[in-house]
Write a protein that holds these residues in place. Structure first.
Motif, PDB file in Angstrom:
ATOM      1  N   LEU A  82      15.597 194.413   0.138  1.00 21.36           N
ATOM      2  CA  LEU A  82      17.022 194.685   0.266  1.00 21.36           C
ATOM      3  C   LEU A  82      17.794 193.782  -0.679  1.00 21.36           C
ATOM      4  CD1 LEU A  82      17.241 194.862   4.137  1.00 21.36           C
ATOM      5  CD2 LEU A  82      17.254 196.766   2.546  1.00 21.36           C
ATOM      6  N   LYS A  83      18.904 194.275  -1.164  1.00 17.76           N
ATOM      7  CA  LYS A  83      19.775 193.468  -2.005  1.00 17.76           C
ATOM      8  C   LYS A  83      20.498 192.450  -1.136  1.00 17.76           C
ATOM      9  CE  LYS A  83      20.459 197.291  -5.138  1.00 17.76           C
ATOM     10  NZ  LYS A  83      21.303 198.427  -5.440  1.00 17.76           N
ATOM     11  N   LYS A  84      21.001 191.416  -1.757  1.00 14.33           N
ATOM     12  CA  LYS A  84      21.711 190.373  -1.018  1.00 14.33           C
ATOM     13  C   LYS A  84      22.887 190.987  -0.250  1.00 14.33           C
ATOM     14  CE  LYS A  84      23.856 185.967  -1.252  1.00 14.33           C
ATOM     15  NZ  LYS A  84      24.708 185.061  -1.908  1.00 14.33           N
ATOM     16  N   GLY A  85      22.948 190.691   1.035  1.00 14.13           N
ATOM     17  CA  GLY A  85      24.027 191.175   1.875  1.00 14.13           C
ATOM     18  C   GLY A  85      23.813 192.559   2.442  1.00 14.13           C
ATOM     19  N   ARG A 138      30.047 193.422  12.166  1.00 12.11           N
ATOM     20  CA  ARG A 138      31.339 193.472  12.841  1.00 12.11           C
ATOM     21  C   ARG A 138      31.309 194.354  14.088  1.00 12.11           C
ATOM     22  NH1 ARG A 138      35.826 191.897   9.588  1.00 12.11           N
ATOM     23  NH2 ARG A 138      35.094 190.094   8.442  1.00 12.11           N
ATOM     24  N   ARG A 139      30.895 195.620  13.911  1.00 10.82           N
ATOM     25  CA  ARG A 139      30.917 196.562  15.031  1.00 10.82           C
ATOM     26  C   ARG A 139      29.657 197.414  15.029  1.00 10.82           C
ATOM     27  NH1 ARG A 139      36.088 200.163  15.507  1.00 10.82           N
ATOM     28  NH2 ARG A 139      35.132 201.175  13.716  1.00 10.82           N
ATOM     29  N   ALA A 140      29.235 197.804  16.229  1.00  5.13           N
ATOM     30  CA  ALA A 140      28.168 198.791  16.398  1.00  5.13           C
ATOM     31  C   ALA A 140      28.825 200.050  16.950  1.00  5.13           C
ATOM     32  CB  ALA A 140      27.111 198.279  17.366  1.00  5.13           C
ATOM     33  N   CYS A 141      28.550 201.183  16.330  1.00  6.26           N
ATOM     34  CA  CYS A 141      29.172 202.444  16.728  1.00  6.26           C
ATOM     35  C   CYS A 141      28.095 203.412  17.212  1.00  6.26           C
ATOM     36  CB  CYS A 141      29.943 203.043  15.565  1.00  6.26           C
ATOM     37  SG  CYS A 141      31.300 201.974  15.013  1.00  6.26           S
ATOM     38  N   PHE A 142      28.395 204.090  18.308  1.00  5.36           N
ATOM     39  CA  PHE A 142      27.427 204.964  18.955  1.00  5.36           C
ATOM     40  C   PHE A 142      27.974 206.374  19.101  1.00  5.36           C
ATOM     41  CE2 PHE A 142      26.548 200.670  20.277  1.00  5.36           C
ATOM     42  CZ  PHE A 142      25.173 200.592  20.181  1.00  5.36           C
ATOM     43  N   PHE A 143      27.079 207.329  18.991  1.00  9.11           N
ATOM     44  CA  PHE A 143      27.364 208.730  19.280  1.00  9.11           C
ATOM     45  C   PHE A 143      26.449 209.151  20.423  1.00  9.11           C
ATOM     46  CE2 PHE A 143      28.747 208.469  14.910  1.00  9.11           C
ATOM     47  CZ  PHE A 143      29.837 209.315  14.862  1.00  9.11           C
ATOM     48  N   TYR A 194      29.375 196.313   8.701  1.00 14.33           N
ATOM     49  CA  TYR A 194      29.125 194.903   8.404  1.00 14.33           C
ATOM     50  C   TYR A 194      29.843 194.511   7.120  1.00 14.33           C
ATOM     51  CZ  TYR A 194      25.569 196.652   5.121  1.00 14.33           C
ATOM     52  OH  TYR A 194      24.916 197.291   4.102  1.00 14.33           O
ATOM     53  N   LEU A 195      30.043 193.216   6.975  1.00 18.93           N
ATOM     54  CA  LEU A 195      30.757 192.673   5.831  1.00 18.93           C
ATOM     55  C   LEU A 195      29.767 192.354   4.709  1.00 18.93           C
ATOM     56  CD1 LEU A 195      33.631 191.878   5.009  1.00 18.93           C
ATOM     57  CD2 LEU A 195      33.127 189.573   5.825  1.00 18.93           C
ATOM     58  N   ARG A 196      30.032 192.940   3.536  1.00 11.51           N
ATOM     59  CA  ARG A 196      29.197 192.684   2.354  1.00 11.51           C
ATOM     60  C   ARG A 196      30.122 192.589   1.144  1.00 11.51           C
ATOM     61  NH1 ARG A 196      24.928 196.711  -0.538  1.00 11.51           N
ATOM     62  NH2 ARG A 196      24.172 195.199  -2.049  1.00 11.51           N
ATOM     63  N   GLU A 255      30.928 197.631   4.989  1.00 10.45           N
ATOM     64  CA  GLU A 255      29.925 198.646   4.655  1.00 10.45           C
ATOM     65  C   GLU A 255      29.432 199.288   5.949  1.00 10.45           C
ATOM     66  OE1 GLU A 255      28.501 199.447   1.577  1.00 10.45           O
ATOM     67  OE2 GLU A 255      29.837 198.099   0.495  1.00 10.45           O
ATOM     68  N   ARG A 256      28.923 200.493   5.820  1.00 11.78           N
ATOM     69  CA  ARG A 256      28.347 201.201   6.967  1.00 11.78           C
ATOM     70  C   ARG A 256      26.839 201.314   6.746  1.00 11.78           C
ATOM     71  NH1 ARG A 256      30.310 207.085   9.249  1.00 11.78           N
ATOM     72  NH2 ARG A 256      28.481 207.438  10.537  1.00 11.78           N
ATOM     73  N   SER A 257      26.065 200.993   7.767  1.00 11.45           N
ATOM     74  CA  SER A 257      24.608 201.018   7.656  1.00 11.45           C
ATOM     75  C   SER A 257      24.070 202.435   7.834  1.00 11.45           C
ATOM     76  CB  SER A 257      23.980 200.118   8.722  1.00 11.45           C
ATOM     77  OG  SER A 257      24.076 200.742  10.000  1.00 11.45           O
ATOM     78  N   ASN A 258      22.776 202.544   7.723  1.00 11.06           N
ATOM     79  CA  ASN A 258      22.094 203.777   8.095  1.00 11.06           C
ATOM     80  C   ASN A 258      22.180 203.936   9.616  1.00 11.06           C
ATOM     81  OD1 ASN A 258      20.276 201.466   8.344  1.00 11.06           O
ATOM     82  ND2 ASN A 258      18.746 202.974   8.976  1.00 11.06           N
ATOM     83  N   ALA A 259      21.776 205.068  10.132  1.00 10.55           N
ATOM     84  CA  ALA A 259      21.812 205.308  11.581  1.00 10.55           C
ATOM     85  C   ALA A 259      20.401 205.388  12.137  1.00 10.55           C
ATOM     86  CB  ALA A 259      22.561 206.599  11.877  1.00 10.55           C
ATOM     87  N   VAL A 260      20.247 204.943  13.389  1.00 12.43           N
ATOM     88  CA  VAL A 260      18.991 205.089  14.122  1.00 12.43           C
ATOM     89  C   VAL A 260      19.292 205.810  15.430  1.00 12.43           C
ATOM     90  CG1 VAL A 260      17.824 203.104  13.094  1.00 12.43           C
ATOM     91  CG2 VAL A 260      19.225 202.771  15.128  1.00 12.43           C
ATOM     92  N   THR A 261      18.286 206.464  16.000  1.00 13.18           N
ATOM     93  CA  THR A 261      18.478 207.221  17.240  1.00 13.18           C
ATOM     94  C   THR A 261      17.466 206.810  18.302  1.00 13.18           C
ATOM     95  OG1 THR A 261      17.034 209.011  16.498  1.00 13.18           O
ATOM     96  CG2 THR A 261      19.376 209.241  16.020  1.00 13.18           C
ATOM     97  N   HIS A 262      17.818 207.124  19.555  1.00 17.05           N
ATOM     98  CA  HIS A 262      16.943 206.848  20.683  1.00 17.05           C
ATOM     99  C   HIS A 262      17.270 207.857  21.785  1.00 17.05           C
ATOM    100  CE1 HIS A 262      14.967 204.764  23.967  1.00 17.05           C
ATOM    101  NE2 HIS A 262      14.470 203.898  23.102  1.00 17.05           N
TER     102      HIS A 262
END
Length: 134
Positions: A23-26, A62-67, A110-112, A117-124
């Motif tokens: 991964l790149k820095k940050g 910063r925040r975790a967002c859920f659907f 998250y802060l970069r 920035e917005r990350s990829n998504a994971v599911t469960h």
């Protein structure tokens, strides 16, 4: 035998190289989610989720967002004291479930480089019971 073994070894080498991309820095990438005590998920009762990730450095989550099966997003602030960096990086957040069987999806903000920035998504998969169904 060599004709069979060579393509198999090449395939394995390519898979290993692509899965171990640095991964790149940050930068931050979510890996999966774990639900603490999944057998005790009850409607309107808070439960904790652990989200495992890997990061280049220590980006500020910063925040975790859920659907819930497409409904959302429902975002919660991530408390710094619930974030663990290192080779087994994760953070824990509380969430209040919706009733029924569903697929829970999560991404983080998250802060970069001083930008959100917005990350990829994971599911469960989750199965939430009404309090009287135990």
């Amino acid at each position: 035998m060599k004709r069979i073994l060579a393509p198999i070894l090449m395939s394995v080498a390519i898979l290993l190289a692509s899965s171990s991309c640095t991964l790149k820095k940050g930068e931050l990438r979510l890996l999966d989610m774990e639900i603490h005590q999944p057998e005790r998920l009850l409607t309107n009762a808070q439960f904790w989720i652990r989200v495992n990730f890997e990061a280049g450095g220590n980006p500020e989550i910063r925040r975790a967002c859920f659907f819930w099966y497409g409904d959302g997003p429902y975002c919660v602030n991530v408390d710094v004291k619930n974030v663990e960096y290192g080779s087994f990086a994760y953070f824990d957040v509380p969430l209040v479930p919706r009733y029924g069987r569903s697929v829970l999806q999560c991404y983080v903000e998250y802060l970069r480089d001083e930008r959100i920035e917005r990350s990829n998504a994971v599911t469960h998969s989750v199965n939430v019971h009404a309090p009287f169904e135990r």
